[in-house]
Motif scaffolding. Structure first.
Motif, PDB file in Angstrom:
ATOM      1  N   ASN A   1       0.807  -1.218   0.000  1.00  0.00           N
ATOM      2  CA  ASN A   1       0.000   0.000   0.000  1.00  0.00           C
ATOM      3  C   ASN A   1       0.841   1.269   0.000  1.00  0.00           C
ATOM      4  O   ASN A   1       0.296   2.362   0.095  1.00  0.00           O
ATOM      5  CB  ASN A   1      -0.925   0.003   1.221  1.00  0.00           C
ATOM      6  N   GLY A   2       2.136   1.131  -0.099  1.00  0.00           N
ATOM      7  CA  GLY A   2       2.997   2.295  -0.031  1.00  0.00           C
ATOM      8  C   GLY A   2       3.416   2.803  -1.394  1.00  0.00           C
ATOM      9  O   GLY A   2       2.810   2.493  -2.428  1.00  0.00           O
ATOM     10  N   VAL A   3       4.487   3.596  -1.387  1.00  0.00           N
ATOM     11  CA  VAL A   3       5.040   4.140  -2.622  1.00  0.00           C
ATOM     12  C   VAL A   3       6.525   3.820  -2.664  1.00  0.00           C
ATOM     13  O   VAL A   3       7.170   3.619  -1.632  1.00  0.00           O
ATOM     14  CB  VAL A   3       4.823   5.669  -2.722  1.00  0.00           C
ATOM     15  N   ALA A   4       7.046   3.771  -3.874  1.00  0.00           N
ATOM     16  CA  ALA A   4       8.479   3.560  -4.079  1.00  0.00           C
ATOM     17  C   ALA A   4       9.092   4.838  -4.639  1.00  0.00           C
ATOM     18  O   ALA A   4       8.501   5.505  -5.501  1.00  0.00           O
ATOM     19  CB  ALA A   4       8.717   2.393  -5.034  1.00  0.00           C
ATOM     20  N   ALA A   5      10.273   5.173  -4.155  1.00  0.00           N
ATOM     21  CA  ALA A   5      10.983   6.357  -4.644  1.00  0.00           C
ATOM     22  C   ALA A   5      11.678   6.020  -5.958  1.00  0.00           C
ATOM     23  O   ALA A   5      12.321   4.976  -6.081  1.00  0.00           O
ATOM     24  CB  ALA A   5      12.005   6.817  -3.612  1.00  0.00           C
ATOM     25  N   VAL A   6      11.531   6.903  -6.943  1.00  0.00           N
ATOM     26  CA  VAL A   6      12.119   6.689  -8.275  1.00  0.00           C
ATOM     27  C   VAL A   6      12.810   7.967  -8.733  1.00  0.00           C
ATOM     28  O   VAL A   6      12.392   9.074  -8.386  1.00  0.00           O
ATOM     29  CB  VAL A   6      11.034   6.269  -9.297  1.00  0.00           C
ATOM     30  N   ASN A   7      13.877   7.796  -9.507  1.00  0.00           N
ATOM     31  CA  ASN A   7      14.685   8.933  -9.937  1.00  0.00           C
ATOM     32  C   ASN A   7      14.706   9.027 -11.451  1.00  0.00           C
ATOM     33  O   ASN A   7      14.828   8.019 -12.151  1.00  0.00           O
ATOM     34  CB  ASN A   7      16.114   8.776  -9.410  1.00  0.00           C
ATOM     35  N   ARG A   8      14.590  10.244 -11.955  1.00  0.00           N
ATOM     36  CA  ARG A   8      14.734  10.496 -13.385  1.00  0.00           C
ATOM     37  C   ARG A   8      15.418  11.837 -13.581  1.00  0.00           C
ATOM     38  O   ARG A   8      14.988  12.843 -13.001  1.00  0.00           O
ATOM     39  CB  ARG A   8      13.368  10.485 -14.082  1.00  0.00           C
ATOM     40  N   ASP A   9      16.496  11.825 -14.356  1.00  0.00           N
ATOM     41  CA  ASP A   9      17.244  13.047 -14.649  1.00  0.00           C
ATOM     42  C   ASP A   9      17.693  13.767 -13.381  1.00  0.00           C
ATOM     43  O   ASP A   9      17.691  15.008 -13.302  1.00  0.00           O
ATOM     44  CB  ASP A   9      16.406  13.998 -15.518  1.00  0.00           C
ATOM     45  N   GLY A  10      18.054  12.987 -12.360  1.00  0.00           N
ATOM     46  CA  GLY A  10      18.605  13.576 -11.146  1.00  0.00           C
ATOM     47  C   GLY A  10      17.592  14.063 -10.142  1.00  0.00           C
ATOM     48  O   GLY A  10      17.975  14.507  -9.052  1.00  0.00           O
ATOM     49  N   ARG A  11      16.311  13.986 -10.451  1.00  0.00           N
ATOM     50  CA  ARG A  11      15.264  14.418  -9.519  1.00  0.00           C
ATOM     51  C   ARG A  11      14.423  13.211  -9.116  1.00  0.00           C
ATOM     52  O   ARG A  11      14.261  12.254  -9.881  1.00  0.00           O
ATOM     53  CB  ARG A  11      14.368  15.485 -10.150  1.00  0.00           C
ATOM     54  N   TRP A  12      13.857  13.290  -7.896  1.00  0.00           N
ATOM     55  CA  TRP A  12      13.135  12.143  -7.342  1.00  0.00           C
ATOM     56  C   TRP A  12      11.635  12.380  -7.291  1.00  0.00           C
ATOM     57  O   TRP A  12      11.170  13.495  -7.048  1.00  0.00           O
ATOM     58  CB  TRP A  12      13.637  11.840  -5.935  1.00  0.00           C
ATOM     59  N   GLY A  13      10.888  11.285  -7.536  1.00  0.00           N
ATOM     60  CA  GLY A  13       9.442  11.270  -7.389  1.00  0.00           C
ATOM     61  C   GLY A  13       9.037   9.961  -6.735  1.00  0.00           C
ATOM     62  O   GLY A  13       9.874   9.226  -6.217  1.00  0.00           O
ATOM     63  N   ALA A  14       7.742   9.635  -6.764  1.00  0.00           N
ATOM     64  CA  ALA A  14       7.269   8.393  -6.151  1.00  0.00           C
ATOM     65  C   ALA A  14       6.117   7.820  -6.955  1.00  0.00           C
ATOM     66  O   ALA A  14       5.297   8.560  -7.519  1.00  0.00           O
ATOM     67  CB  ALA A  14       6.823   8.656  -4.712  1.00  0.00           C
ATOM     68  N   ILE A  15       6.050   6.477  -7.033  1.00  0.00           N
ATOM     69  CA  ILE A  15       4.979   5.789  -7.745  1.00  0.00           C
ATOM     70  C   ILE A  15       4.361   4.738  -6.819  1.00  0.00           C
ATOM     71  O   ILE A  15       4.955   4.318  -5.831  1.00  0.00           O
ATOM     72  CB  ILE A  15       5.482   5.105  -9.028  1.00  0.00           C
ATOM     73  N   ASP A  16       3.114   4.313  -7.154  1.00  0.00           N
ATOM     74  CA  ASP A  16       2.520   3.200  -6.429  1.00  0.00           C
ATOM     75  C   ASP A  16       2.819   1.907  -7.169  1.00  0.00           C
ATOM     76  O   ASP A  16       3.485   1.913  -8.218  1.00  0.00           O
ATOM     77  CB  ASP A  16       1.016   3.406  -6.230  1.00  0.00           C
ATOM     78  N   ASN A  17       2.339   0.778  -6.662  1.00  0.00           N
ATOM     79  CA  ASN A  17       2.723  -0.504  -7.259  1.00  0.00           C
ATOM     80  C   ASN A  17       1.952  -0.839  -8.522  1.00  0.00           C
ATOM     81  O   ASN A  17       2.096  -1.931  -9.073  1.00  0.00           O
ATOM     82  CB  ASN A  17       2.603  -1.642  -6.237  1.00  0.00           C
ATOM     83  N   SER A  18       1.131   0.102  -8.997  1.00  0.00           N
ATOM     84  CA  SER A  18       0.504  -0.042 -10.311  1.00  0.00           C
ATOM     85  C   SER A  18       1.206   0.810 -11.355  1.00  0.00           C
ATOM     86  O   SER A  18       0.820   0.826 -12.528  1.00  0.00           O
ATOM     87  CB  SER A  18      -0.985   0.360 -10.237  1.00  0.00           C
ATOM     88  N   GLY A  19       2.217   1.547 -10.914  1.00  0.00           N
ATOM     89  CA  GLY A  19       2.978   2.385 -11.829  1.00  0.00           C
ATOM     90  C   GLY A  19       2.480   3.808 -11.938  1.00  0.00           C
ATOM     91  O   GLY A  19       3.014   4.587 -12.729  1.00  0.00           O
ATOM     92  N   ASN A  20       1.466   4.166 -11.152  1.00  0.00           N
ATOM     93  CA  ASN A  20       0.944   5.532 -11.187  1.00  0.00           C
ATOM     94  C   ASN A  20       1.908   6.490 -10.485  1.00  0.00           C
ATOM     95  O   ASN A  20       2.428   6.179  -9.406  1.00  0.00           O
ATOM     96  CB  ASN A  20      -0.424   5.603 -10.498  1.00  0.00           C
ATOM     97  N   LEU A  21       2.114   7.652 -11.093  1.00  0.00           N
ATOM     98  CA  LEU A  21       2.996   8.658 -10.512  1.00  0.00           C
ATOM     99  C   LEU A  21       2.257   9.369  -9.386  1.00  0.00           C
ATOM    100  O   LEU A  21       1.236  10.021  -9.594  1.00  0.00           O
ATOM    101  CB  LEU A  21       3.429   9.665 -11.580  1.00  0.00           C
ATOM    102  N   ILE A  22       2.763   9.222  -8.158  1.00  0.00           N
ATOM    103  CA  ILE A  22       2.126   9.810  -6.980  1.00  0.00           C
ATOM    104  C   ILE A  22       2.732  11.177  -6.660  1.00  0.00           C
ATOM    105  O   ILE A  22       2.019  12.129  -6.345  1.00  0.00           O
ATOM    106  CB  ILE A  22       2.266   8.873  -5.769  1.00  0.00           C
ATOM    107  N   LEU A  23       4.043  11.282  -6.730  1.00  0.00           N
ATOM    108  CA  LEU A  23       4.741  12.553  -6.530  1.00  0.00           C
ATOM    109  C   LEU A  23       5.633  12.799  -7.738  1.00  0.00           C
ATOM    110  O   LEU A  23       6.391  11.917  -8.147  1.00  0.00           O
ATOM    111  CB  LEU A  23       5.585  12.518  -5.254  1.00  0.00           C
ATOM    112  N   ASP A  24       5.528  13.976  -8.303  1.00  0.00           N
ATOM    113  CA  ASP A  24       6.281  14.301  -9.515  1.00  0.00           C
ATOM    114  C   ASP A  24       7.783  14.405  -9.205  1.00  0.00           C
ATOM    115  O   ASP A  24       8.198  14.504  -8.054  1.00  0.00           O
ATOM    116  CB  ASP A  24       5.771  15.612 -10.103  1.00  0.00           C
TER     117      ASP A  24
END
Length: 495
Positions: A398-421
């Motif tokens: 039920n949580g989110v995973a932190a993901v990085n793109r181009d040096g900046r961080w966001g977060a997604i859920d386990n369905s792949g939806n972007l939760i934090l830009d």
């Protein structure tokens, strides 16, 4: 004539009794109304003590919820909060009252007694689930926190309710879901993995025991080979509870074993295995000479993994019925029967520090020919077109995973939806609404909808667990942080 006179007297007494039966209550009720009117007059003029004395006298002849309520509110008006909180607690035990709840919770908020505020907020929510007033007070809990007094030099995330803390003297302890040192304060040498409830219904942690420890009690009710460990002349003797078979190891060689949540120990027969991970879903991950494999294990099978078949070049533990394994230079996902769920199509699979790749019900993997991570389902289905330069695994479904793109961080859920830009200096994964984030050099917590819950003020921060506990680093040491907008297992917090 005499009989007639006696009859007349009896009839008179009876009629007189009936008259008293009707007139006394009326007189008493009138006196009560006059007393209440006098008390209300005192209240109107600010003489709350006098009003309380009248109300208390009225209560001496019996209970009355309305009069009790007056006493509670008069103590509040007097700003005698000690008496108010005491009387309010007694009153609310049998008379749910939205206004008194609101005042009591606010009082505890204002005196920074978050524990009592949360306790009463929990009760108020049950009694008034649709109250906007109570909901508004609940929103005040966001960002409210306490820090523990114990300081650790190293820590691990709370995983399935457990964590590890190392004190300044190097002693290492297992901490339970409330951040308390468990296993009767036994020092452990190394925690290999932490997990939640096993198939046998027992919470187990695979650790290496400190051979300087004294006695470990055996839980004879368990059907596994249990061990009582004692230290004698530099030897660590392992005796099974049911068979009396003894094994020993040198005092400078740690014994590998399980400890359940009660501190009971379980020996693990490892043979020549060099690395061993905890029993997940009936299978223990092990390796030797660069090869990995699994052994069947559990409460009904014991924990002998010396004969595990090692056929993979790398592997994760099982979670949600799936493990990631490597042959040559490619990974695949396999089921509990060992059959492939995907082809060997992935050049890399993200594992956490406990070698878990599928804790959140999804897997981060690099697809063939791609240099970035994709999120895939447990059958290999790609869940999102998004690709990530770096990722941090899920801590729960039920949580989110932190993901990085181009040096900046966001977060997604386990369905792949972007939760934090992708607009943060750094994020860490979280199973709750408290997501660690870094702004400049300092860490704080942000919610899934982007609200700042705790302003950046710490040197580092880890995720807050579903029980409301996490870690923050302050003045070079790690402390347990307790947040109050997350309910504990029983709805309360104790310290």
């Amino acid at each position: 004539m005499r009989k007639i006179l006696i009859t007349i007297i009896i009839i008179g007494l009876v009629l007189g009794g009936w008259e008293m039966a009707f007139t006394l209550p009326k007189k008493n009720e009138k006196k009560k109304e006059e007393a209440i009117a006098k008390a209300e007059e005192f209240e109107a003029n600010g003489y709350y003590k006098d009003a309380i004395l009248i109300y208390q006298q009225l209560l001496s002849s019996g209970t009355d919820s309305e009069i009790s309520r007056h006493i509670v509110m008069d103590y509040l008006a007097m700003e005698d909060y000690k008496m108010f909180s005491r009387e309010a607690a007694t009153y609310l035990a049998s008379n749910p009252d939205e206004e008194i709840y609101a005042n009591l919770i606010t009082y505890y908020f204002d005196k920074n007694d978050n524990n009592s505020a949360m306790e009463n907020l929990e009760k108020a929510e049950k009694d008034f689930p649709d109250s906007e007033v109570i909901m508004g007070l609940k929103n005040r809990m966001d960002g409210e926190f306490n820090l523990s007094y114990t300081e650790f030099t190293e820590v691990t995330d709370f995983v399935d309710g457990y964590a590890v803390g190392v004190l300044e003297d190097g002693s290492k302890y297992l901490l339970d879901k409330k951040g308390k040192i468990t296993m009767n304060r036994r020092i452990i040498e190394e925690v290999i993995d932490i997990r939640g409830i096993s198939e046998s219904g027992t919470s187990e942690e695979l650790i290496k025991t400190d051979t300087g420890s004294t006695s470990y009690e055996t839980n004879a009710a368990e059907s596994v080979v249990m061990a009582a460990v004692t230290v004698d002349n530099g030897k660590t003797d392992m005796e099974t509870a049911s068979e009396g078979v003894a094994k020993s190891s040198e005092s400078n060689k740690a014994q590998l074993g399980f400890f359940d949540e009660n501190g009971n120990s379980r020996a693990v027969e490892t043979g020549n295995m060099e690395e061993v991970y905890v029993c997940h879903e009936g299978k223990i991950l092990a390796s030797a000479n660069g090869k990995w494999g699994y052994a069947e294990a559990g409460a009904d099978k014991g924990y002998d993994i010396s004969g595990a078949e090692l056929s993979y070049d790398d592997a994760s533990v099982y979670c949600n019925g799936v493990a990631a394994v490597k042959k040559g230079d490619k990974y695949a996902l396999i089921g509990k029967d060992g059959n492939e769920l995907t082809r060997y199509d992935y050049s890399e699979v993200k594992m956490d520090g406990y070698r878990n790749a599928s804790r959140g019900g999804a897997v981060f993997a690099k697809l063939a020919g791609e240099g970035s991570f994709a999120l895939i389902d447990l059958d290999g289905t790609v869940l999102s077109e998004e690709r990530f330069d770096d990722v941090r695994g899920f801590l729960g479904k039920n949580g989110v995973a932190a993901v990085n793109r181009d040096g900046r961080w966001g977060a997604i859920d386990n369905s792949g939806n972007l939760i934090l830009d992708f607009e943060y200096d750094e994020l860490k994964s979280s199973e709750t609404d408290y997501i660690p984030y870094r702004a400049g050099e300092l860490w704080g917590y942000i919610s899934k909808d982007g609200r700042t819950l705790i302003e950046p003020q710490f040197e580092d921060a880890l995720a807050v667990s579903e029980y409301g506990y996490g870690w923050v680093k302050k003045n070079g040491a790690w402390q347990i942080i307790t947040v109050y907008s997350i309910k504990g297992e029983d709805g309360l917090f104790d310290f």
